[in-house]
Write an enzyme that holds these catalytic residues in place. Structure first.
Site, PDB file in Angstrom:
ATOM      1  N   ARG A   1       0.702  -1.241   0.060  1.00 16.49           N
ATOM      2  CA  ARG A   1      -0.343  -0.023   0.120  1.00 16.49           C
ATOM      3  C   ARG A   1       0.862   1.198   0.012  1.00 16.49           C
ATOM      4  O   ARG A   1       0.394   2.163  -0.402  1.00 16.49           O
ATOM      5  CB  ARG A   1      -1.044  -0.017   1.213  1.00 16.49           C
TER       6      ARG A   1
ATOM      7  N   GLU B   1       2.184  -6.145  13.795  1.00 17.29           N
ATOM      8  CA  GLU B   1       0.967  -6.172  14.755  1.00 17.29           C
ATOM      9  C   GLU B   1       0.473  -7.769  14.583  1.00 17.29           C
ATOM     10  O   GLU B   1      -0.071  -8.259  15.610  1.00 17.29           O
ATOM     11  CB  GLU B   1       0.001  -5.145  14.243  1.00 17.29           C
TER      12      GLU B   1
HETATM   13  P1  AMP Z   1       3.526  -2.120  11.707  1.00 14.23           P
HETATM   14  O1  AMP Z   1       4.799  -2.796  11.335  1.00 14.23           O
HETATM   15  O2  AMP Z   1       2.962  -2.944  12.982  1.00 14.23           O
HETATM   16  O3  AMP Z   1       3.825  -0.591  11.855  1.00 14.23           O
HETATM   17  O4  AMP Z   1       2.497  -2.545  10.544  1.00 14.23           O
HETATM   18  C1  AMP Z   1       2.416  -1.551   9.593  1.00 14.23           C
HETATM   19  C2  AMP Z   1       2.132  -2.348   8.418  1.00 14.23           C
HETATM   20  O5  AMP Z   1       0.784  -3.426   8.505  1.00 14.23           O
HETATM   21  C3  AMP Z   1       1.435  -1.331   7.322  1.00 14.23           C
HETATM   22  O6  AMP Z   1       1.995  -1.728   6.128  1.00 14.23           O
HETATM   23  C4  AMP Z   1       0.136  -1.395   7.412  1.00 14.23           C
HETATM   24  O7  AMP Z   1      -0.417  -1.380   5.930  1.00 14.23           O
HETATM   25  C5  AMP Z   1      -0.227  -2.852   7.900  1.00 14.23           C
HETATM   26  N1  AMP Z   1      -1.143  -2.849   9.047  1.00 14.23           N
HETATM   27  C6  AMP Z   1      -1.055  -2.974  10.365  1.00 14.23           C
HETATM   28  N2  AMP Z   1      -1.990  -2.909  11.329  1.00 14.23           N
HETATM   29  C7  AMP Z   1      -3.129  -2.421  10.539  1.00 14.23           C
HETATM   30  C8  AMP Z   1      -4.631  -1.986  10.674  1.00 14.23           C
HETATM   31  N3  AMP Z   1      -4.948  -2.140  11.876  1.00 14.23           N
HETATM   32  N4  AMP Z   1      -5.182  -1.599   9.742  1.00 14.23           N
HETATM   33  C9  AMP Z   1      -4.670  -1.434   8.475  1.00 14.23           C
HETATM   34  N5  AMP Z   1      -3.443  -1.884   8.253  1.00 14.23           N
HETATM   35  C10 AMP Z   1      -2.609  -2.370   9.113  1.00 14.23           C
END
Ligand code: AMP
Length: 170
Positions: free
Chosen positions: A58, A95
């Site tokens: 994205r 996450e």
């Molecule tokens: P992080 O590494 O935990 O910051 O996760 C970020 C990545 O996971 C990004 O590329 C987001 O597109 C996706 N992502 C994580 N959590 C969500 C969420 N609650 N809603 C949408 N995309 C998420």
């Protein structure tokens, strides 16, 4: 323009307990999508950015039109096994799960000014892995930017020392 209204909340995706911020509803809105890209471009118009770094997938959707508008190059940071040429990689946890990001070894020249773009900051692991890749290639990270930030996950803590910007916070 209220971008918040264009983002759809999908509970329990991709697993129970995750409130997924679905940006497809924003992307399909011509005015909303243009507004989001315009805001990003305004921020970096006079900042002499050499390259926009988009994080798969994205981050590509926002990063590529932003690079076009700024008149600079675009570099994809990709999931493992997708890049055809010699690459370096960084492992990270997110996450929900674990992953790896890769970049071509010749994607950047030393000292080039870059902005890293992704759609959303959650725990910060993805962005930190991308930042590590850029640092290993000796790029100059001007900022790490997200359309959406989930503040309660404290992703900024993992990105200490970098300029971090988001357009929508939850
Ligand atoms: P992080 O590494 O935990 O910051 O996760 C970020 C990545 O996971 C990004 O590329 C987001 O597109 C996706 N992502 C994580 N959590 C969500 C969420 N609650 N809603 C949408 N995309 C998420």
């Amino acid at each position: 323009m209220d971008l918040d209204k264009l983002i759809r909340n999908v509970p329990d995706f991709p697993q129970k307990g995750i409130m997924f911020k679905d940006i497809t509803t924003l992307l399909s809105d011509a005015e909303g999508f243009a507004y989001a890209i315009d805001k990003m471009e305004e921020r970096y118009r006079d900042k002499k950015i050499d390259k926009i770094i988009g994080i798969e997938s994205r981050g590509f959707i926002f990063g590529a039109p932003l690079a076009y508008k700024l008149g600079c190059g675009f570099i994809p940071v990709r999931k493992p096994g997708k890049l055809p040429y010699e690459s370096i990689k960084e492992d990270y946890s997110l996450e929900y799960g674990k992953n790896t990001l890769e970049i071509h070894i010749d994607a950047l020249r030393e000292g080039e000014r870059v902005v890293i773009i992704d759609d959303l900051l959650a725990t910060g692991g993805t962005a930190k892995a991308a930042a590590n890749l850029i640092t290993r290639l000796k790029g100059d990270i001007v900022s790490i930017d997200f359309l959406v930030e989930l503040e309660f996950l404290n992703g900024r803590d993992k990105l200490k020392g970098y300029s971090v910007h988001s357009y929508l916070k939850y």
